[in-house]
Design an enzyme around this catalytic site. Structure first.
Site, PDB file in Angstrom:
ATOM      1  N   PRO A   2       0.808  -1.211   0.000  1.00 40.19           N
ATOM      2  CA  PRO A   2       0.000   0.000   0.000  1.00 40.19           C
ATOM      3  C   PRO A   2       0.847   1.268   0.000  1.00 40.19           C
ATOM      4  O   PRO A   2       1.693   1.462   0.852  1.00 40.19           O
ATOM      5  CB  PRO A   2      -0.820  -0.115   1.289  1.00 40.19           C
ATOM      6  N   GLU A   3       0.634   2.088  -0.982  1.00 38.65           N
ATOM      7  CA  GLU A   3       1.216   3.423  -1.001  1.00 38.65           C
ATOM      8  C   GLU A   3       0.056   4.407  -0.845  1.00 38.65           C
ATOM      9  O   GLU A   3      -1.050   4.019  -0.487  1.00 38.65           O
ATOM     10  CB  GLU A   3       2.017   3.626  -2.296  1.00 38.65           C
ATOM     11  N   HIS A  95      -4.362 -14.048   9.437  1.00 40.08           N
ATOM     12  CA  HIS A  95      -3.460 -12.990   9.923  1.00 40.08           C
ATOM     13  C   HIS A  95      -4.197 -11.864  10.647  1.00 40.08           C
ATOM     14  O   HIS A  95      -3.707 -10.742  10.699  1.00 40.08           O
ATOM     15  CB  HIS A  95      -2.641 -12.401   8.778  1.00 40.08           C
ATOM     16  N   ARG A 114       2.636  -9.634   7.517  1.00 35.91           N
ATOM     17  CA  ARG A 114       4.053  -9.478   7.862  1.00 35.91           C
ATOM     18  C   ARG A 114       4.332  -8.549   9.039  1.00 35.91           C
ATOM     19  O   ARG A 114       5.489  -8.403   9.426  1.00 35.91           O
ATOM     20  CB  ARG A 114       4.817  -9.034   6.616  1.00 35.91           C
ATOM     21  N   ARG A 156      19.754  18.429  -0.451  1.00 32.60           N
ATOM     22  CA  ARG A 156      20.250  17.071  -0.232  1.00 32.60           C
ATOM     23  C   ARG A 156      21.354  16.749  -1.221  1.00 32.60           C
ATOM     24  O   ARG A 156      21.435  17.334  -2.299  1.00 32.60           O
ATOM     25  CB  ARG A 156      19.117  16.048  -0.393  1.00 32.60           C
TER      26      ARG A 156
END
Length: 283
Positions: A2-3, A95, A114, A156
């Site tokens: 998921p983004e 899960h 996970r 950066r």
DNA sequence: ATGAATACCTGAGAGC
DNA sequence: TGCTCTCAGGTATTCA
């Protein structure tokens, strides 16, 4: 995986099905999903029970349920998190980690294979959970400031993909949409942020926004009324990816086979013709 | 201050 | 068949 677009779909589902409901019970099936809630599962349950969900908000890949009295439940889906709305009597999904019983006889269930995701109770977090104060605004946020992003990324000294995956510079971008946006711009993932031209940064931002908007439009309309399935399969994956996962396939612009490199403990997919590798430190 | 490396996780699939 | 190994990757933390 998921983004931002997938998380937004989840937020919409929660807004539809959970906002207005009161949490009547909390069952923690796996404490690892509460890793970030340091006081532990009993405290988590105690703080949620009896509270009413009054809103659903999101920044980048984080989403939170606003509770009455100004608190919040902050959630992250990690790699494999899903929220489901089910009748309380329905068989539990594989899960299942946390279940929140609601006052309409249903449950909001958090399943996560996970366990990279999880929840935390956020005191006074309804407006913006303090736990994510460091997360930058995302490109779909009306208050996202392109000029500020441009200035910060230029300061950066790193590769452009590393920079757009940095959630403190711009949030919501993950590996898949990073590759897609870089392909569209086009820019090689290792291009030095310090030497990007203004035009290139503007193009990159435009394409990040477009990729996310398209994914949202394709995936955001498909959840079932009773089943908020948000495992990241927005449908966008199958149809529209032009770089990610396309190793060996012809580039849809120029026909050159897409390459795959190991990068940051993951994969980067890129077209060697459209996105030429920078020669060295510069560019 | 900043960038880079590492730990956290499970299950699918490859290779032997 | 069954074992080991690799890979998937977002985030917080630790290290340089």
């Amino acid at each position: 995986m998921p983004e931002l677009p997938e998380v937004e779909v989840v937020r919409l589902g929660i807004a539809d099905h959970v906002v207005g409901r009161t949490i009547t019970g909390v069952t923690v099936h796996d404490v690892r999903s509460l890793r970030r809630h340091l006081p532990g599962p009993a405290d988590f349950a105690h703080r949620l029970e009896g509270r009413t969900v009054v809103g659903a908000a999101r920044r980048g890949k984080y989403l939170w349920m606003e509770l009455d009295q100004g608190d919040a439940v902050l959630c992250h889906l990690g790699m494999s998190g899903q929220f489901l709305i089910s009748e309380a009597a329905a068989p539990p999904p594989r899960h299942l980690r946390i279940a929140l019983a609601l006052d309409d006889g249903r449950e909001l269930r958090f399943a996560d294979q996970r366990i990279f995701g999880g929840m935390v109770f956020s005191e006074d977090g309804a407006e913006l959970p303090p736990e994510i104060a460091h997360i930058a605004r995302d490109p779909l946020d009306p208050l996202f400031d392109p000029a500020e992003f441009t200035a910060r990324i230029r300061r950066r000294q790193t590769g452009v993909k590393r920079a757009i995956l940095d959630q403190t510079l711009i949030s919501g971008v993950g590996n898949i949409y990073a590759d897609e946006a870089l392909w569209r711009t086009p820019l090689h993932y290792a291009r030095n942020t310090r030497h990007l031209r203004t035009r290139e940064i503007e193009g990159l931002l435009t394409h990040i926004g477009e990729v996310m908007q398209e994914a949202l439009e394709q995936g955001g309309t498909s959840f079932d009324a009773l089943y908020v399935n948000v495992n990241g399969n927005s449908g966008y994956f199958d149809r529209s990816l032009q770089a990610y996962g396309q190793e060996g396939e012809p580039c849809q612009r120029c026909g050159t086979p897409i390459r795959r490199d190991a990068f940051m403990n993951r994969s980067s997919f890129w077209c060697p013709t459209c996105q030429p590798r920078p020669r060295s430190g510069k560019f």
